[in-house]
Enzyme design. Structure first.
Site, PDB file in Angstrom:
ATOM      1  N   ASP A  40      -5.316   1.431  -5.357  1.00  0.00           N
ATOM      2  CA  ASP A  40      -4.932   1.312  -4.383  1.00  0.00           C
ATOM      3  C   ASP A  40      -4.886   0.028  -3.733  1.00  0.00           C
ATOM      4  O   ASP A  40      -5.405  -1.023  -4.620  1.00  0.00           O
ATOM      5  CB  ASP A  40      -5.402   2.438  -3.091  1.00  0.00           C
ATOM      6  CG  ASP A  40      -4.608   2.775  -2.136  1.00  0.00           C
ATOM      7  OD1 ASP A  40      -3.786   1.794  -1.524  1.00  0.00           O
ATOM      8  OD2 ASP A  40      -4.479   3.885  -1.629  1.00  0.00           O
ATOM      9  N   GLU A  69      -0.575  10.751   0.518  1.00  0.00           N
ATOM     10  CA  GLU A  69      -2.202  10.262   0.681  1.00  0.00           C
ATOM     11  C   GLU A  69      -2.181   9.503   2.013  1.00  0.00           C
ATOM     12  O   GLU A  69      -3.634   9.503   2.398  1.00  0.00           O
ATOM     13  CB  GLU A  69      -1.978   8.994  -0.451  1.00  0.00           C
ATOM     14  CG  GLU A  69      -3.345   8.313  -0.708  1.00  0.00           C
ATOM     15  CD  GLU A  69      -3.586   7.085   0.480  1.00  0.00           C
ATOM     16  OE1 GLU A  69      -5.059   6.695   0.485  1.00  0.00           O
ATOM     17  OE2 GLU A  69      -2.762   6.868   1.168  1.00  0.00           O
ATOM     18  N   HIS A 123      -1.557  -2.044   6.397  1.00  0.00           N
ATOM     19  CA  HIS A 123      -0.762  -1.257   7.478  1.00  0.00           C
ATOM     20  C   HIS A 123       0.163  -2.088   8.439  1.00  0.00           C
ATOM     21  O   HIS A 123       0.641  -1.740   9.163  1.00  0.00           O
ATOM     22  CB  HIS A 123      -1.728  -0.445   8.104  1.00  0.00           C
ATOM     23  CG  HIS A 123      -2.072   0.888   7.392  1.00  0.00           C
ATOM     24  ND1 HIS A 123      -2.602   2.031   7.872  1.00  0.00           N
ATOM     25  CD2 HIS A 123      -2.368   1.022   6.185  1.00  0.00           C
ATOM     26  CE1 HIS A 123      -2.908   2.879   7.073  1.00  0.00           C
ATOM     27  NE2 HIS A 123      -2.675   2.278   5.764  1.00  0.00           N
ATOM     28  N   ASP A 158       0.841  -1.191   0.067  1.00  0.00           N
ATOM     29  CA  ASP A 158       0.186  -0.081  -0.069  1.00  0.00           C
ATOM     30  C   ASP A 158       0.854   1.128   0.047  1.00  0.00           C
ATOM     31  O   ASP A 158       1.508   1.589   1.076  1.00  0.00           O
ATOM     32  CB  ASP A 158      -0.933  -0.133   1.331  1.00  0.00           C
ATOM     33  CG  ASP A 158      -1.666   1.239   1.500  1.00  0.00           C
ATOM     34  OD1 ASP A 158      -1.683   2.211   0.507  1.00  0.00           O
ATOM     35  OD2 ASP A 158      -2.155   1.479   2.561  1.00  0.00           O
TER      36      ASP A 158
END
Length: 345
Positions: free
Chosen positions: A243, A222, A323, A188
């Site tokens: 994304d 972003e 994440h 990401d």
């Protein structure tokens, strides 16, 4: 459409960009690399004032142009305190969770160009010493970067040139397995950067002029919400953010698929855009899923929040453990690439 060579190219490009540290606010090196790659393909990228990369890939209809976006900035940290023991307290850049950073190696970038190594650890990190090791909440106040230099005081660390505001980048630990899985921090959204470069290569190799004028924008910031708040070229009526596709409980997407997002935390994506993406996937036998993401915001959302009058959509290869230490698959890259190529037709 033969895609194998392009999949390998896109994965290679993603790996190369992953190897360049670029936490939000520290993206110049990544931008230089991406600019150079577009130039190799015969395009003329431009650096935006904010530090992003925008590229005009041509097209016949300039009054109904499409802007495809991915972002090069990642999660990371910033030094907010030099502690009495010489170690560093961090403040996060973007939605970085200390739980996902424990015991990870990192690099500290000083303002005068020095780079030091360190490890992000729990305060008093030895289980043989710390009675509260298991129960301590992993928070930025309870964790520190242990600097890999002989320091024992704040003054020692400051003498190295380390100061408040220095960027701390975490190692991506990128691996591509024989079975086709791609594992790394920061897929990401550097995986999508590779995919956009693949689309550009495909157009250049096959001398294709899209029906609609096509722009690429590799954004910065972003991860803190304003990556695509500016730099929308004249004539753009649609923004498609590329994304990561989320994977988790209640979602259908797999790492081998391309995800088409119908709604995220900012609301629904444009109904016609989502419908056209679904039709394109079905018509071309592309493996896809449609999902609703409860905790997600994209560059396309940011552009609408900035007031641009455009249609918007969001797609991406399926990515597990967002994440954190993330994982996708070459099939997910391929399906995303095929959707992009066929959608612009």
């Amino acid at each position: 459409m033969k895609t194998k060579e392009y999949v390998e190219y896109m994965v290679k490009q993603a790996v190369d960009v992953l190897d360049i540290d670029s936490p939000t606010g520290f993206t110049n090196n990544a931008a230089d690399h991406i600019m150079a790659e577009y130039k190799k393909l015969g395009f003329k990228p431009k650096l935006t004032t904010k530090g992003g990369v925008i590229v005009d890939l041509g097209g016949k209809n300039s009054e109904d142009a499409i802007l495809v976006e991915a972002h090069m900035d990642t999660l990371g940290g910033m030094v907010c305190k030099i502690k009495d023991n010489g170690n560093l307290e961090l403040t996060p850049l973007g939605g970085f969770s200390p739980n996902n950073g424990e015991a990870e190696n990192c690099r500290i970038y000083t303002r005068d160009g020095k780079i030091y190594e360190g490890t992000f650890q729990l305060n008093d990190a030895s289980v043989h010493v710390n009675d509260d090791y298991k129960t301590t909440a992993r928070e930025f106040k309870s964790m520190e970067v242990v600097v890999d230099e002989e320091v024992s005081s704040a003054d020692d660390t400051k003498k190295l040139g380390i100061m408040i505001g220095d960027i701390v980048a975490f190692e991506p630990r990128t691996r591509v397995t024989k079975s086709g899985y791609i594992k790394s921090r920061f897929l990401d959204d550097k995986l999508s950067v590779g995919i956009l470069l693949g689309q550009a290569k495909y157009l250049a190799d096959n001398k294709i002029t899209p029906e609609r004028r096509l722009f690429h924008h590799i954004t910065v910031y972003e991860e803190v919400g304003h990556g695509a708040c500016g730099t929308v070229p004249n004539g753009v009526t649609e923004i498609l953010s590329v994304d990561m596709g989320c994977i988790g409980d209640g979602l259908d997407c797999k790492e081998t698929q391309v995800s088409i997002c119908a709604k995220d935390s900012a609301g629904p994506y444009n109904y016609d855009v989502v419908s056209n993406l679904i039709k394109t996937a079905k018509d071309n036998n592309i493996d896809f899923a449609v999902d609703v993401y409860p905790h997600y915001g994209s560059d396309a959302d940011a552009a609408l929040n900035a007031g641009y009058d455009v249609r918007h959509g969001l797609i991406g290869a399926g990515v597990y453990a967002s994440h954190g230490y993330e994982r996708s698959h070459k099939k997910g890259v391929e399906n995303t690439f095929k959707l992009l190529i066929n959608y612009i037709k």
